[in-house]
Design a protein around this motif. Structure first.
Motif, PDB file in Angstrom:
ATOM      1  N   MET A   1      -7.094   3.157  -6.043  1.00 48.39           N
ATOM      2  CA  MET A   1      -5.490   3.066  -6.298  1.00 48.39           C
ATOM      3  C   MET A   1      -5.117   4.317  -5.794  1.00 48.39           C
ATOM      4  SD  MET A   1      -2.847   1.966  -6.967  1.00 48.39           S
ATOM      5  CE  MET A   1      -3.376   0.424  -7.761  1.00 48.39           C
ATOM      6  N   ARG A   2      -5.982   5.666  -5.985  1.00 46.36           N
ATOM      7  CA  ARG A   2      -5.524   7.003  -5.292  1.00 46.36           C
ATOM      8  C   ARG A   2      -5.483   6.721  -3.865  1.00 46.36           C
ATOM      9  NH1 ARG A   2      -8.921  11.812  -7.406  1.00 46.36           N
ATOM     10  NH2 ARG A   2      -7.412  12.818  -5.985  1.00 46.36           N
ATOM     11  N   ALA A   3      -6.324   5.753  -3.205  1.00 47.73           N
ATOM     12  CA  ALA A   3      -6.278   5.702  -1.587  1.00 47.73           C
ATOM     13  C   ALA A   3      -4.658   5.197  -1.204  1.00 47.73           C
ATOM     14  CB  ALA A   3      -7.236   4.931  -1.202  1.00 47.73           C
ATOM     15  N   ILE A   4      -4.483   4.170  -2.002  1.00 52.24           N
ATOM     16  CA  ILE A   4      -3.026   3.571  -1.707  1.00 52.24           C
ATOM     17  C   ILE A   4      -1.827   4.214  -1.789  1.00 52.24           C
ATOM     18  CG2 ILE A   4      -1.623   1.358  -2.523  1.00 52.24           C
ATOM     19  CD1 ILE A   4      -4.014  -0.023  -3.504  1.00 52.24           C
ATOM     20  N   ILE A   5      -1.856   5.152  -3.121  1.00 52.17           N
ATOM     21  CA  ILE A   5      -0.966   6.119  -3.269  1.00 52.17           C
ATOM     22  C   ILE A   5      -0.799   6.964  -2.030  1.00 52.17           C
ATOM     23  CG2 ILE A   5      -0.147   7.738  -4.893  1.00 52.17           C
ATOM     24  CD1 ILE A   5      -1.329   6.586  -7.226  1.00 52.17           C
ATOM     25  N   GLU A   6      -1.843   7.455  -1.672  1.00 50.32           N
ATOM     26  CA  GLU A   6      -1.880   8.393  -0.685  1.00 50.32           C
ATOM     27  C   GLU A   6      -1.167   7.838   0.551  1.00 50.32           C
ATOM     28  OE1 GLU A   6      -5.110  11.211   1.765  1.00 50.32           O
ATOM     29  OE2 GLU A   6      -4.568  11.592  -0.389  1.00 50.32           O
ATOM     30  N   ARG A   7      -1.912   6.688   0.889  1.00 51.24           N
ATOM     31  CA  ARG A   7      -1.547   5.925   2.174  1.00 51.24           C
ATOM     32  C   ARG A   7       0.010   5.498   2.336  1.00 51.24           C
ATOM     33  NH1 ARG A   7      -4.908   8.024   5.784  1.00 51.24           N
ATOM     34  NH2 ARG A   7      -6.171   6.460   6.777  1.00 51.24           N
ATOM     35  N   ALA A   8       0.485   5.334   0.827  1.00 52.70           N
ATOM     36  CA  ALA A   8       1.801   4.681   0.943  1.00 52.70           C
ATOM     37  C   ALA A   8       2.931   5.856   1.224  1.00 52.70           C
ATOM     38  CB  ALA A   8       2.123   4.202  -0.379  1.00 52.70           C
ATOM     39  N   GLN A   9       2.369   6.992   1.310  1.00 49.23           N
ATOM     40  CA  GLN A   9       3.243   8.055   1.454  1.00 49.23           C
ATOM     41  C   GLN A   9       3.877   8.056   2.924  1.00 49.23           C
ATOM     42  OE1 GLN A   9       1.391  11.939   0.988  1.00 49.23           O
ATOM     43  NE2 GLN A   9       0.647  11.416  -1.376  1.00 49.23           N
ATOM     44  N   ALA A  10       3.208   7.362   3.795  1.00 43.04           N
ATOM     45  CA  ALA A  10       3.820   7.139   5.258  1.00 43.04           C
ATOM     46  C   ALA A  10       4.673   5.973   5.094  1.00 43.04           C
ATOM     47  CB  ALA A  10       2.560   6.792   6.057  1.00 43.04           C
ATOM     48  N   TYR A  11       4.938   5.386   3.951  1.00 37.91           N
ATOM     49  CA  TYR A  11       6.111   4.155   3.812  1.00 37.91           C
ATOM     50  C   TYR A  11       7.147   4.701   3.007  1.00 37.91           C
ATOM     51  CZ  TYR A  11       2.275   1.631   6.015  1.00 37.91           C
ATOM     52  OH  TYR A  11       1.143   1.343   6.846  1.00 37.91           O
ATOM     53  N   PRO A  12       8.220   5.474   3.475  1.00 36.35           N
ATOM     54  CA  PRO A  12       9.269   5.979   2.376  1.00 36.35           C
ATOM     55  C   PRO A  12      10.006   4.839   1.766  1.00 36.35           C
ATOM     56  CG  PRO A  12       9.986   6.024   4.920  1.00 36.35           C
ATOM     57  CD  PRO A  12       8.675   5.863   5.000  1.00 36.35           C
ATOM     58  N   ASP A  13       9.919   3.510   2.456  1.00 37.43           N
ATOM     59  CA  ASP A  13      10.599   2.412   1.623  1.00 37.43           C
ATOM     60  C   ASP A  13       9.761   1.690   0.774  1.00 37.43           C
ATOM     61  OD1 ASP A  13       8.855   1.458   3.573  1.00 37.43           O
ATOM     62  OD2 ASP A  13      10.036  -0.255   4.064  1.00 37.43           O
ATOM     63  N   ILE A  14       8.229   2.375   0.279  1.00 36.52           N
ATOM     64  CA  ILE A  14       7.589   1.818  -0.720  1.00 36.52           C
ATOM     65  C   ILE A  14       7.201   2.498  -1.799  1.00 36.52           C
ATOM     66  CG2 ILE A  14       5.290   0.911  -1.102  1.00 36.52           C
ATOM     67  CD1 ILE A  14       5.007  -0.128   1.703  1.00 36.52           C
ATOM     68  N   GLU A  15       7.378   2.098  -2.981  1.00 31.79           N
ATOM     69  CA  GLU A  15       7.221   2.871  -4.173  1.00 31.79           C
ATOM     70  C   GLU A  15       5.917   2.266  -4.982  1.00 31.79           C
ATOM     71  OE1 GLU A  15       9.311   4.464  -8.272  1.00 31.79           O
ATOM     72  OE2 GLU A  15      10.312   2.838  -7.037  1.00 31.79           O
ATOM     73  N   ILE A  16       4.831   3.114  -5.030  1.00 37.57           N
ATOM     74  CA  ILE A  16       3.728   2.779  -5.846  1.00 37.57           C
ATOM     75  C   ILE A  16       3.939   3.189  -7.035  1.00 37.57           C
ATOM     76  CG2 ILE A  16       1.338   2.802  -6.076  1.00 37.57           C
ATOM     77  CD1 ILE A  16       2.270   1.437  -3.321  1.00 37.57           C
ATOM     78  N   VAL A  17       3.742   2.085  -7.864  1.00 33.50           N
ATOM     79  CA  VAL A  17       3.790   2.621  -9.571  1.00 33.50           C
ATOM     80  C   VAL A  17       2.300   2.298 -10.100  1.00 33.50           C
ATOM     81  CG1 VAL A  17       4.976   2.331 -11.791  1.00 33.50           C
ATOM     82  CG2 VAL A  17       6.130   2.276  -9.689  1.00 33.50           C
ATOM     83  N   ALA A  18       1.395   3.146 -10.564  1.00 32.88           N
ATOM     84  CA  ALA A  18       0.216   2.880 -10.976  1.00 32.88           C
ATOM     85  C   ALA A  18       0.226   2.912 -12.522  1.00 32.88           C
ATOM     86  CB  ALA A  18      -0.729   3.949 -10.486  1.00 32.88           C
ATOM     87  N   ILE A  19      -0.169   1.763 -12.905  1.00 28.94           N
ATOM     88  CA  ILE A  19      -0.334   1.702 -14.476  1.00 28.94           C
ATOM     89  C   ILE A  19      -1.686   1.317 -14.917  1.00 28.94           C
ATOM     90  CG2 ILE A  19       0.468  -0.615 -14.240  1.00 28.94           C
ATOM     91  CD1 ILE A  19       1.816  -0.448 -16.873  1.00 28.94           C
TER      92      ILE A  19
END
Length: 291
Positions: free
Chosen positions: A1-19
């Protein structure tokens, strides 16, 4: 999940919510639906799992609850919310007896408890909702958490020679590349109702290696980057018995994913080099900061 959160930073229209725990505890599936529903997500990524392969042999009930039952509840929740779910699975659903790469159509036959629990999850997800994409991956390594690549670098700091199994084959796969692929697949599912984009797909870096090949590449990259290095002593799996039997062949054919979702994974050596350098850089930063 940490990898997804990091990579998602390149997509400003995507918000990752880890639960996670305590709000959502996969070991207690009754906590899942209310915790996820409260977030009102547009898509669910089911990435967490019981991944201790050997431990699963003595704790199969718990592994099956987490990897099987909980995955089904997540998928049921996605169905109730009318949203897609991406579920990560594993090469361990196969017995490793095939001589070439496994396709999505090949017969599944897990060798142990972990594989059985993950197969139960695949089936639970498919039963709960048609709007699912199951991504089977293998030999995952990452700058984060515990994994083979980081273990090799740690051991190389203390040993000159390390025994590594040389008769099991698969494709080392970067969690960073998996994250990029998940984000691509998520975008496809969000923007398309095409049934072909649903179902089971294989997701690994390209190429083939033994664990010993992987270790040698890790040490070669590390040495060139000024990091720890050790000599690999190649051994057979019989010389390194474990509670859980591993597939001799874990190579997955990923053509379906490339054709359907446009996800083209780079060679495992290139991906491993990126992760090794990432790990060494993080270690150097920690030293500089006195951590």
């Amino acid at each position: 999940m940490r990898a997804i959160i990091e990579r998602a930073q390149a997509y400003p229209d995507i918000e990752i919510v880890a639960i996670g725990r305590p709000k959502l505890d996969l070991g207690h599936p009754e906590t899942i639906e209310s915790a996820v529903s409260a977030l009102e997500p547009d898509l669910i990524v089911s990435a967490a799992a019981f991944t201790a392969v050997d431990q699963a042999e003595s704790e199969e009930t718990l592994a099956t609850i987490i990897n099987g039952e909980a995955a089904g509840v997540l998928a049921y929740t996605a169905s109730r919310l009318d949203i897609p779910i991406i579920h990560l699975s594993t090469d361990y659903v196969f017995d490793g007896q095939k001589s070439d790469a496994y396709t999505e159509k090949d017969h599944v036959a897990p060798l142990g408890a972990y594989g059985r629990s993950k197969l139960a999850g695949e089936r639970a997800v498919a039963f709960a909702t048609e709007n699912h994409t199951i991504l089977r991956t293998a030999w995952v390594h990452s700058p984060f958490g515990k994994n083979f690549l980081k273990t090799m670098l740690r051991l190389a700091g203390d040993r000159d020679t390390i025994n590594v199994v040389a008769d099991q084959y698969g494709t080392p796969t970067s969690a960073l590349d998996i994250a990029d692929a998940i984000l691509k697949v998520a975008s496809n599912l969000f923007h398309s109702d095409n049934d072909a984009m649903r179902g089971i797909f294989h997701l690994t870096n390209s190429g083939k290696a033994s664990w010993a090949d992987f270790a040698e590449t890790i040490f070669d990259v590390s040495e060139r980057a000024g990091g720890p290095c050790a000599k690999v002593h190649r051994i057979s799996s019989a010389d390194y018995p474990t509670p859980a039997k591993r597939p001799a062949n874990s190579v997955l054919d990923c053509h379906k994913l490339a054709i359907t979702h446009g996800v083209h994974m780079q060679d495992w050596r290139t991906a491993a080099e990126c992760v090794v350098k990432y790990v060494l850089n993080r270690q150097n930063v920690k030293k500089e900061c006195g951590e």
